[in-house]
Design an enzyme around this catalytic site. Structure first.
Site, PDB file in Angstrom:
ATOM      1  N   LYS A  23       3.329  29.500 -27.748  1.00  0.00           N
ATOM      2  CA  LYS A  23       3.060  28.094 -28.089  1.00  0.00           C
ATOM      3  C   LYS A  23       1.604  27.912 -28.522  1.00  0.00           C
ATOM      4  O   LYS A  23       1.332  27.285 -29.550  1.00  0.00           O
ATOM      5  CB  LYS A  23       3.394  27.212 -26.871  1.00  0.00           C
ATOM      6  CG  LYS A  23       3.231  25.727 -27.119  1.00  0.00           C
ATOM      7  CD  LYS A  23       4.178  24.902 -26.279  1.00  0.00           C
ATOM      8  CE  LYS A  23       3.859  24.927 -24.798  1.00  0.00           C
ATOM      9  NZ  LYS A  23       2.668  24.106 -24.460  1.00  0.00           N
ATOM     10  N   SER A  24       0.673  28.452 -27.759  1.00  0.00           N
ATOM     11  CA  SER A  24      -0.749  28.293 -28.100  1.00  0.00           C
ATOM     12  C   SER A  24      -1.045  28.860 -29.478  1.00  0.00           C
ATOM     13  O   SER A  24      -1.740  28.245 -30.295  1.00  0.00           O
ATOM     14  CB  SER A  24      -1.616  29.059 -27.087  1.00  0.00           C
ATOM     15  OG  SER A  24      -1.527  28.468 -25.827  1.00  0.00           O
ATOM     16  N   GLY A  96      -0.143  18.269 -25.208  1.00  0.00           N
ATOM     17  CA  GLY A  96      -1.575  18.163 -24.930  1.00  0.00           C
ATOM     18  C   GLY A  96      -2.377  19.050 -25.866  1.00  0.00           C
ATOM     19  O   GLY A  96      -3.446  18.661 -26.351  1.00  0.00           O
ATOM     20  N   SER A 169     -11.108  24.912 -19.584  1.00  0.00           N
ATOM     21  CA  SER A 169     -10.022  24.433 -20.457  1.00  0.00           C
ATOM     22  C   SER A 169     -10.156  24.999 -21.856  1.00  0.00           C
ATOM     23  O   SER A 169     -11.124  24.718 -22.567  1.00  0.00           O
ATOM     24  CB  SER A 169     -10.032  22.896 -20.512  1.00  0.00           C
ATOM     25  OG  SER A 169      -9.199  22.458 -21.580  1.00  0.00           O
ATOM     26  N   GLN A 171      -8.259  24.147 -24.211  1.00  0.00           N
ATOM     27  CA  GLN A 171      -8.033  23.043 -25.153  1.00  0.00           C
ATOM     28  C   GLN A 171      -9.354  22.356 -25.488  1.00  0.00           C
ATOM     29  O   GLN A 171      -9.629  22.060 -26.650  1.00  0.00           O
ATOM     30  CB  GLN A 171      -7.046  22.037 -24.562  1.00  0.00           C
ATOM     31  CG  GLN A 171      -5.639  22.595 -24.450  1.00  0.00           C
ATOM     32  CD  GLN A 171      -4.669  21.623 -23.812  1.00  0.00           C
ATOM     33  OE1 GLN A 171      -5.038  20.533 -23.388  1.00  0.00           O
ATOM     34  NE2 GLN A 171      -3.412  22.028 -23.725  1.00  0.00           N
ATOM     35  N   ASP A 322      -0.451  28.060 -16.536  1.00  0.00           N
ATOM     36  CA  ASP A 322       0.886  27.495 -16.756  1.00  0.00           C
ATOM     37  C   ASP A 322       1.963  28.204 -15.934  1.00  0.00           C
ATOM     38  O   ASP A 322       3.130  27.803 -15.965  1.00  0.00           O
ATOM     39  CB  ASP A 322       1.254  27.585 -18.243  1.00  0.00           C
ATOM     40  CG  ASP A 322       0.384  26.666 -19.092  1.00  0.00           C
ATOM     41  OD1 ASP A 322      -0.116  25.656 -18.561  1.00  0.00           O
ATOM     42  OD2 ASP A 322       0.211  26.964 -20.293  1.00  0.00           O
ATOM     43  N   LYS A 349      -1.340  18.277 -15.817  1.00  0.00           N
ATOM     44  CA  LYS A 349      -0.544  18.932 -16.858  1.00  0.00           C
ATOM     45  C   LYS A 349       0.565  17.962 -17.299  1.00  0.00           C
ATOM     46  O   LYS A 349       0.459  16.770 -17.074  1.00  0.00           O
ATOM     47  CB  LYS A 349       0.025  20.259 -16.327  1.00  0.00           C
ATOM     48  CG  LYS A 349      -1.057  21.313 -16.088  1.00  0.00           C
ATOM     49  CD  LYS A 349      -1.683  21.751 -17.381  1.00  0.00           C
ATOM     50  CE  LYS A 349      -2.830  22.711 -17.162  1.00  0.00           C
ATOM     51  NZ  LYS A 349      -3.561  22.989 -18.385  1.00  0.00           N
ATOM     52  N   ARG A 353       2.034  19.002 -11.484  1.00  0.00           N
ATOM     53  CA  ARG A 353       2.869  20.167 -11.166  1.00  0.00           C
ATOM     54  C   ARG A 353       2.726  20.623  -9.714  1.00  0.00           C
ATOM     55  O   ARG A 353       3.649  21.224  -9.161  1.00  0.00           O
ATOM     56  CB  ARG A 353       2.527  21.335 -12.104  1.00  0.00           C
ATOM     57  CG  ARG A 353       3.044  21.108 -13.491  1.00  0.00           C
ATOM     58  CD  ARG A 353       2.830  22.285 -14.412  1.00  0.00           C
ATOM     59  NE  ARG A 353       3.505  22.034 -15.672  1.00  0.00           N
ATOM     60  CZ  ARG A 353       3.186  22.588 -16.838  1.00  0.00           C
ATOM     61  NH1 ARG A 353       2.173  23.443 -16.912  1.00  0.00           N
ATOM     62  NH2 ARG A 353       3.870  22.306 -17.924  1.00  0.00           N
ATOM     63  N   ARG A 397       8.196  23.181 -17.670  1.00  0.00           N
ATOM     64  CA  ARG A 397       8.020  24.334 -16.779  1.00  0.00           C
ATOM     65  C   ARG A 397       8.582  24.070 -15.377  1.00  0.00           C
ATOM     66  O   ARG A 397       8.999  24.986 -14.694  1.00  0.00           O
ATOM     67  CB  ARG A 397       6.552  24.759 -16.721  1.00  0.00           C
ATOM     68  CG  ARG A 397       6.027  25.158 -18.105  1.00  0.00           C
ATOM     69  CD  ARG A 397       4.783  25.995 -18.069  1.00  0.00           C
ATOM     70  NE  ARG A 397       4.075  25.909 -19.335  1.00  0.00           N
ATOM     71  CZ  ARG A 397       4.371  26.631 -20.424  1.00  0.00           C
ATOM     72  NH1 ARG A 397       5.342  27.519 -20.392  1.00  0.00           N
ATOM     73  NH2 ARG A 397       3.678  26.469 -21.539  1.00  0.00           N
TER      74      ARG A 397
HETATM   75  C1  S3P Z   1      -3.530  25.709 -23.791  1.00  0.00           C
HETATM   76  C2  S3P Z   1      -4.451  25.623 -22.780  1.00  0.00           C
HETATM   77  C3  S3P Z   1      -4.102  25.272 -21.391  1.00  0.00           C
HETATM   78  C4  S3P Z   1      -2.598  25.391 -21.134  1.00  0.00           C
HETATM   79  C5  S3P Z   1      -1.782  24.808 -22.250  1.00  0.00           C
HETATM   80  C6  S3P Z   1      -2.089  25.496 -23.555  1.00  0.00           C
HETATM   81  C7  S3P Z   1      -3.995  26.046 -25.152  1.00  0.00           C
HETATM   82  O1  S3P Z   1      -4.482  23.932 -21.158  1.00  0.00           O
HETATM   83  O2  S3P Z   1      -2.258  24.765 -19.923  1.00  0.00           O
HETATM   84  O3  S3P Z   1      -0.401  24.945 -21.985  1.00  0.00           O
HETATM   85  O4  S3P Z   1      -3.144  26.354 -26.023  1.00  0.00           O
HETATM   86  O5  S3P Z   1      -5.211  26.032 -25.381  1.00  0.00           O
HETATM   87  P1  S3P Z   1      -5.962  23.533 -20.645  1.00  0.00           P
HETATM   88  O6  S3P Z   1      -6.929  23.847 -21.720  1.00  0.00           O
HETATM   89  O7  S3P Z   1      -5.889  22.050 -20.397  1.00  0.00           O
HETATM   90  O8  S3P Z   1      -6.167  24.319 -19.399  1.00  0.00           O
END
Ligand code: S3P
Length: 444
Positions: A23-24, A96, A169, A171, A322, A349, A353, A397
């Protein structure tokens, strides 16, 4: 309409199963393809709802994005700085990652973008991205608590910053680096704990200059140089290790099982779960390890194992953030206590969770303790009772974790709504059933 599913105990899992794309990496492939000059192709793209939202968003921002066949996509990008103002609100659904990374991207473009999402995404904190991006010159107008819907008024003359992440993070790190692409000079993010580095790896692959150096005082300083020439590229997306975790743990728990999951991503910043499972006594073997377009992958071979409880240190959280829901399920079958620390981020999340797992496990007859940032699961080495209906809070999840739980519990486990699974793992129930699972719609 809620989609309840019920999962019953089965005797053995066997066979090989192709896990959907990461996914990322899928989100990033679409975003960077949209920024690159010329053609990019993506194979193995995850076609879950989250990633499809990003595909639509990149189209709305002016890129050409075309689906050629299953998992196979082609993009013609706009060049760094070439995105155009979207004509409508960008609805990022449950994602997110999509919302936060794109906020970074548009923060350094001189137009206004309005983001929204589903009820879960609209409740999640966005100040963690808007605060640093405001320092780069963007403005944000959102709901109370910095929540979506939110308008991002992009900076006309973005400023480079050096920013230390207050939470680990990927993200937030990525949002700032993406804003840094259309910003003069060097933009630096300091992270005290390493988080997934797919943004850095893929940006380098597309031709950007991204440096990762040891930071003074510990951790890493990641610096992107503004205005790179990104060139279209082929991207091959590995199978998602976070999705593979569900059949892998199921095979550990269901006696007499042996399964193979080919081409799973093994980036060391994603594999904390597998390290933890090995410490618990899991029989997991990495076969055919190789490099695939800049990311390491391997075939995972998993055989049923008797697990024992362990202490999972807080420092490991970023590399398995995750995976705590499914680890908690494994811990419920292990002999002894498993203590998982440093889990504060789990509360923000797709759902809380930590609370969802604690409640669901307790309903299934497992002894569990929860503090603000710790989850303690007391396993007995025997199958828990099951025999419960678990509330998933539209969290993919949580739903998948409890469906795995049902595969090895004494009595079936039902989830109130499995709809959210499509955000990250379309075809989950069919794939698990193909390996020997018994996951059914309620009432069948
Ligand atoms: C992700 C970072 C993680 C993860 C999310 C995907 C990403 O989140 O939980 O499912 O693709 O950069 P955080 O950056 O909020 O930890």
């Amino acid at each position: 309409m809620a989609k309840p599913l019920i999962s019953s105990r089965v005797s053995r899992l066997a066979g090989s199963a192709r896990i959907p794309g990461d996914k990322s990496i899928s989100h990033r492939a679409l975003m960077f393809g949209a920024l690159a000059v010329g053609e990019s192709t993506v194979t193995g793209l995850l076609e879950g709802d989250d990633v499809l939202r990003t595909a639509s968003a990149m189209r709305a921002l002016g890129a050409e994005v075309e689906r050629l066949a299953d998992g196979s996509w082609r993009l013609f990008g706009r060049g760094v700085g070439g995105l155009v103002e979207p004509a409508d609100v960008l609805d990022m659904g449950n994602s997110g990652t999509g919302a936060r990374l794109l906020m970074g991207l548009v923060a350094a473009h001189p137009f206004t973008t309005i983001f929204t999402g589903d009820a879960s995404l609209r409740s999640r904190p966005m100040r963690r991205v808007s605060a640093p991006l405001e320092r780069m010159g963007a403005r944000f107008v959102g709901r109370d608590g910095g929540r979506l819907p939110m308008a991002v008024v992009g900076a006309t003359q973005p400023l480079p910053i050096t920013y230390e992440l207050p939470v680990a993070s990927a993200q937030v790190k990525s949002a700032i680096l993406l804003a840094g692409l259309n910003t003069p000079g060097e933009t630096t993010v300091i992270e005290r704990e390493a988080t997934r580095d797919h943004t850095e790896l893929m940006l380098r692959n597309f031709g950007a200059t991204v440096r990762t150096e040891a930071a003074e005082g510990g951790g890493f300083a990641i610096t992107v140089t503004g205005y790179p020439e990104l060139t279209g590229r082929p991207v091959v997306v590995p199978a998602d290790p976070s999705s593979a975790a569900f059949p892998a743990v199921a095979a550990l728990l269901v006696e007499g099982s042996e399964i193979r999951l080919p081409g799973v991503g093994t980036n060391p910043l994603r594999t904390g779960l597998y390290q933890t499972l090995l410490e618990m006594g899991a029989d997991i073997y990495l076969d055919n390890a190789r490099d695939q377009a800049g990311e390491p992958v391997a075939d995972l071979v998993v055989r049923s194992s008797r697990l024992k409880g362990v202490d999972v240190p807080a420092e490991r959280a970023p590399s398995m953030i995750d995976e705590y829901p499914i680890l908690a399920v494994a811990a419920a079958f292990a002999e002894g206590t498993t203590t998982m620390r440093g889990l504060g981020e789990l509360r923000v999340k797709e759902s809380d969770r930590l609370a969802a797992m604690a409640r669901g496990l307790a309903a299934c007859g497992v002894a569990v303790e929860e503090t603000q940032d710790t989850l303690i699961v007391h396993g007995t080495g025997r199958a828990p009772a099951g025999d419960a209906t678990v509330t998933t809070h539209f969290d993919h999840r949580i739903a998948m974790s409890f469906l795995v739980m049902g595969m090895a519990s004494a009595r079936p486990v039902k989830v109130d709504d499995a709809e959210a699974i499509d955000t990250s793992f379309p075809g989950f129930a069919a794939l698990m059933n193909g390996l020997g699972g018994k996951i059914e719609a309620v009432g069948e």
